[in-house]
Enzyme design. Structure first.
Site, short mmCIF file in Angstrom:
data_model
loop_
_atom_site.label_atom_id
_atom_site.label_comp_id
_atom_site.label_asym_id
_atom_site.label_seq_id
_atom_site.Cartn_x
_atom_site.Cartn_y
_atom_site.Cartn_z
N ASN A 1 1.69 6.80 3.42
CA ASN A 1 1.95 5.62 4.48
C ASN A 1 3.67 5.87 4.05
O ASN A 1 4.43 5.32 4.93
CB ASN A 1 2.15 4.20 4.05
N ASP B 1 0.66 -1.27 -0.20
CA ASP B 1 -0.03 0.10 0.37
C ASP B 1 0.53 1.55 -0.25
O ASP B 1 1.07 1.27 0.90
CB ASP B 1 -1.18 0.05 1.20
N ASP C 1 3.68 1.77 8.60
CA ASP C 1 2.01 0.97 8.13
C ASP C 1 2.85 -0.30 7.19
O ASP C 1 3.18 -0.40 6.03
CB ASP C 1 1.28 1.42 7.99
#
Length: 325
Positions: A203, A198, A215
């Site tokens: 992030n 992701d 993350d």
């Protein structure tokens, strides 16, 4: 506790859970921007700041969460700038009254600038280092990026939600099925490695020392290009320059397989279709109507029809390629 239920997750339960690890919480809980899990910042008696993540119940198995943690520790041991969970008495995953949670050191930073070529090349080097380590072995518990889950199953979730207005059902599902058919045919990865999964700007935090990830909650097996295409933006020429810049840094540490470039639009399709399904699936969570008030309106579904038509066109265009020299 029902599936995906945070109903009983009160501030007192969170504080009691944190103190069950031996930490002494000396502040309130500052909620951070997260919808899939519940994430809070707090500090202890020494004013040291921490972040805790309470995992959404029954989304991942314990073995899958531990594999996420092990990947973090592996990258951290190689001195990659990633915020790994803390270990307390050798344990990084804690459980309290049915909830599983982890605790992280608090690391700040500014948002990664996706149009900054210097930062993009730095991110390329960063990802190359991560993928060089990630390619050494496979996940055994985490899932893969696959069209069955992220296209076919996502379509079923949208259909079963009954959220698409009846006046838009035919045009929406007609274009959705067409897009899914083409993307499923195009998505034929020949190699897969462990991924961040992701890799978007939210992030990635930037400091004077460079980038760091905060993350790994969506880490999966998949083609390396999945961690690259989400950093591309703008028109085709801009994306070509950005891609070239990223891969200039990436190839210093890991060889990129250019035959993965035709996968970009099918991966983008998987993301946008899965995002619609995610909102449908999570709509009963009170946090979602509050934070996504534009969802589940007639205008929203009209916009999705237009977006899917644009995605259909993108799937039919020649894939991005490297700039000639």
């Amino acid at each position: 506790m029902s599936v995906f239920d945070f109903t009983s997750l009160s501030p007192d339960l969170i504080l009691d859970g944190l103190e069950s690890t031996g930490l002494t919480v000396d502040s309130g809980l500052l909620a951070l921007n997260s919808y899939e899990n519940r994430v809070y910042q707090f500090h202890d008696m020494d004013k040291t700041k921490y972040v805790t993540k309470f995992y959404r119940p029954q989304r991942w198995t314990e073995a899958q969460i531990r594999e996420e943690h092990d990947f973090s520790f592996e990258l951290d041991a190689s001195e990659l700038p990633l915020v790994a969970p803390m270990k307390i008495d050798g344990e990084s995953l804690f459980s309290y009254k049915g909830y599983q949670f982890a605790i992280f050191p608090c690391r700040g930073g500014r948002i990664f600038e996706v149009d900054n070529l210097d930062q993009l090349e730095w991110m390329g080097r960063f990802l190359g280092r991560i993928h060089a380590i990630a390619a050494k072995k496979d996940f055994t518990e985490r899932p893969t990026f696959n069209s069955e889950e992220m296209l076919q199953q996502a379509q079923q979730i949208i259909e079963q939600s009954n959220f698409v207005p009846s006046s838009l059902t035919l045009p929406f599902f007609t274009i959705l099925e067409q897009v899914i058919a083409i993307a499923s045919k195009q998505y034929q990865p020949t190699s897969q490695i462990r991924l961040h999964g992701d890799c978007h700007a939210g992030n990635i935090l930037w400091t004077d020392a460079g980038p760091h990830f905060v993350d790994l909650d969506d880490c999966r097996m998949g083609p390396a290009v999945q961690d690259i295409w989400m950093m591309l933006s703008g028109d085709r020429q801009q994306q070509l320059l950005q891609l070239d810049t990223i891969l200039t840094g990436y190839d210093e540490f890991h060889s990129f397989e250019t035959n993965q470039l035709p996968l970009i639009e099918s991966l983008r399709t998987m993301r946008v279709v899965n995002y619609m399904a995610w909102l449908c699936k999570r709509w009963k969570d009170p946090a979602f109507p509050h934070n996504f008030p534009w969802f589940n309106t007639e205008k929203y579904w009209e916009q999705q029809i237009l977006m899917l038509k644009e995605q259909m066109s993108a799937l039919q265009q020649p894939p991005l390629s490297l700039l000639p020299y």
